[in-house]
Design a protein around this motif. Sequence first.
Motif, PDB file in Angstrom:
ATOM      1  N   ARG A   1      -5.514  -4.927 -29.723  1.00  0.00           N
ATOM      2  CA  ARG A   1      -6.561  -5.857 -30.148  1.00  0.00           C
ATOM      3  C   ARG A   1      -7.909  -5.456 -29.576  1.00  0.00           C
ATOM      4  O   ARG A   1      -8.935  -5.471 -30.279  1.00  0.00           O
ATOM      5  N   ALA A   2      -7.924  -5.096 -28.304  1.00  0.00           N
ATOM      6  CA  ALA A   2      -9.192  -4.696 -27.679  1.00  0.00           C
ATOM      7  C   ALA A   2      -9.786  -3.495 -28.399  1.00  0.00           C
ATOM      8  O   ALA A   2     -10.998  -3.433 -28.634  1.00  0.00           O
TER       9      ALA A   2
ATOM     10  N   GLN B   1     -11.156  -4.568 -31.750  1.00  0.00           N
ATOM     11  CA  GLN B   1     -12.366  -5.323 -31.473  1.00  0.00           C
ATOM     12  C   GLN B   1     -13.540  -4.369 -31.248  1.00  0.00           C
ATOM     13  O   GLN B   1     -14.609  -4.521 -31.831  1.00  0.00           O
ATOM     14  N   ALA B   2     -13.299  -3.362 -30.428  1.00  0.00           N
ATOM     15  CA  ALA B   2     -14.347  -2.387 -30.131  1.00  0.00           C
ATOM     16  C   ALA B   2     -14.810  -1.698 -31.406  1.00  0.00           C
ATOM     17  O   ALA B   2     -16.013  -1.530 -31.637  1.00  0.00           O
TER      18      ALA B   2
ATOM     19  N   GLU C   1     -14.934 -14.835 -35.298  1.00  0.00           N
ATOM     20  CA  GLU C   1     -13.489 -14.760 -35.389  1.00  0.00           C
ATOM     21  C   GLU C   1     -12.785 -15.546 -34.296  1.00  0.00           C
ATOM     22  O   GLU C   1     -11.624 -15.865 -34.405  1.00  0.00           O
TER      23      GLU C   1
ATOM     24  N   TYR D   1     -20.637  -3.747 -24.779  1.00  0.00           N
ATOM     25  CA  TYR D   1     -20.993  -2.891 -25.900  1.00  0.00           C
ATOM     26  C   TYR D   1     -22.474  -3.000 -26.224  1.00  0.00           C
ATOM     27  O   TYR D   1     -23.058  -2.070 -26.766  1.00  0.00           O
TER      28      TYR D   1
END
Lengths: 236, 236
Positions: A57-58, A61-62, B15, B65
């Motif tokens: 998931r991470a 997401q990135a 989300e 990020y």
Amino acid sequence: MKSAAKAMQAEEVAETGAHQIRDAIREAIVERRLSPGTKLSESDVGNLFNVSRTLARAALQALSYEGLVSVEKNRGAFVAYPSPDEARQIFSARRLVEPGILREAAARITPDDISNLRELLQEEGRLMSERGQTARRAEIKASGDFHLMLAEISGNAIMQRFMEELVARSSLVIALYGQSTASSCGHSEHGDIISAIEDNELDRACQLMLHHIAHIESDLDLRERKSLGLKEAFEL
Amino acid sequence: MKSAAKAMQAEEVAETGAHQIRDAIREAIVERRLSPGTKLSESDVGNLFNVSRTLARAALQALSYEGLVSVEKNRGAFVAYPSPDEARQIFSARRLVEPGILREAAARITPDDISNLRELLQEEGRLMSERGQTARRAEIKASGDFHLMLAEISGNAIMQRFMEELVARSSLVIALYGQSTASSCGHSEHGDIISAIEDNELDRACQLMLHHIAHIESDLDLRERKSLGLKEAFEL
DNA sequence: GCGCAGAAAATCGTATACAATTTAACCGCC
DNA sequence: GGCGGTTAAATTGTATACGATTTTCTGCGC
């Protein structure tokens, strides 16, 4: 990309294994082994890399922050499927920033950098003449790497990261809307740009860059294909 | 920021609740309620927003990020502490992209947009005359919003997002290296830029923009303060 | 055969649990 | 009192568990 002008920053260490997964998936997307719209379920990604859903998931997401995958609430992640409008924005952004990057790069470029660029170019040419998917993929990568190397030489890590995003997303756009079979038709244009830089003809180099980007863009068919999933598809 | 030229894209839905947390923390950083270097532990963030560490972590990850938070492996997340070199790169990037954004914005600007810009400007001026931290924070925000609104008007969502990152990081840089007490000294310059756009003097508008950015940058003291944590600190 | 309600399966969203690493605290020793 | 080392506390890294939502499947009625 083992250039001389690397190492600007203290290399944000890969804080976790999620980065490896992210990089692997990104590479697969950029090299077009994963097509736009492909579903990337967290479980599948996790199983594939032998990690838990948490890390999968991470990573997804990135990638969504980079615009390479789009995650829809409660529905999951998909390889991004840029709309024609998005595609135009991506290339508009490139036209906006690449001349500036080129100017900054030209101001700092070393003979070493130039030879590295030419080396990359040669590699690109060699791959163009080869057959096979592997060569094609490597060629796509090399073509983008030319632009990335210029950003690297410019010495601005922020612009470099931005260019990485733009180049990656461009690859998606070309995969979706590109027409010509030859993927990176503008190979010679890269060489012309280097020569112009070498000759210290900055304005001409920028012109060439803009022309080059326009050339890539001109190979796209950005008409709305609204899936035409009605009668039209069978009326022929 | 309720401008007319919004809604370009299909609004990537939030989300998850992690987005709210991310936005809240980002706002706190940009408004300088959180200082550079402050530790943001996952548990603390989670408790503060009454969510689990999972969501807190996702929010911090997202902020990293954007360059607003730096996460160090096994050590945690901290409000970013941009180095002088990073600061230079941020402003270099702004000099590179903002004239281009301005040109695109000018090509699409509507009378409505102009009046919105002027409204924002007036608000900014009003806040400048007020006293108190709340006003100061709102002023900082308004000052950045001017640049963001131009990006919004340009109609390029990608450049808009990039500018959001650059403006936010600029706020961090100013907090760290700014000298003058007056935070956004270049208030009148914003007005001059609008006027130039209105008069269709694009080149002048770009010149003013570059001058404006240089002005902000000139207020910074970007000398390496290597913590001077040795004898020098006490030699006086 | 088609369509629709309802249940079952799959998938995501979030919380909690446990292992690994770092940070601090403590204590004997010089 | 200061210093180094061992141990305890705190914090992060990753996995698993459980509830919520979506999707798919099934079967009944038409």
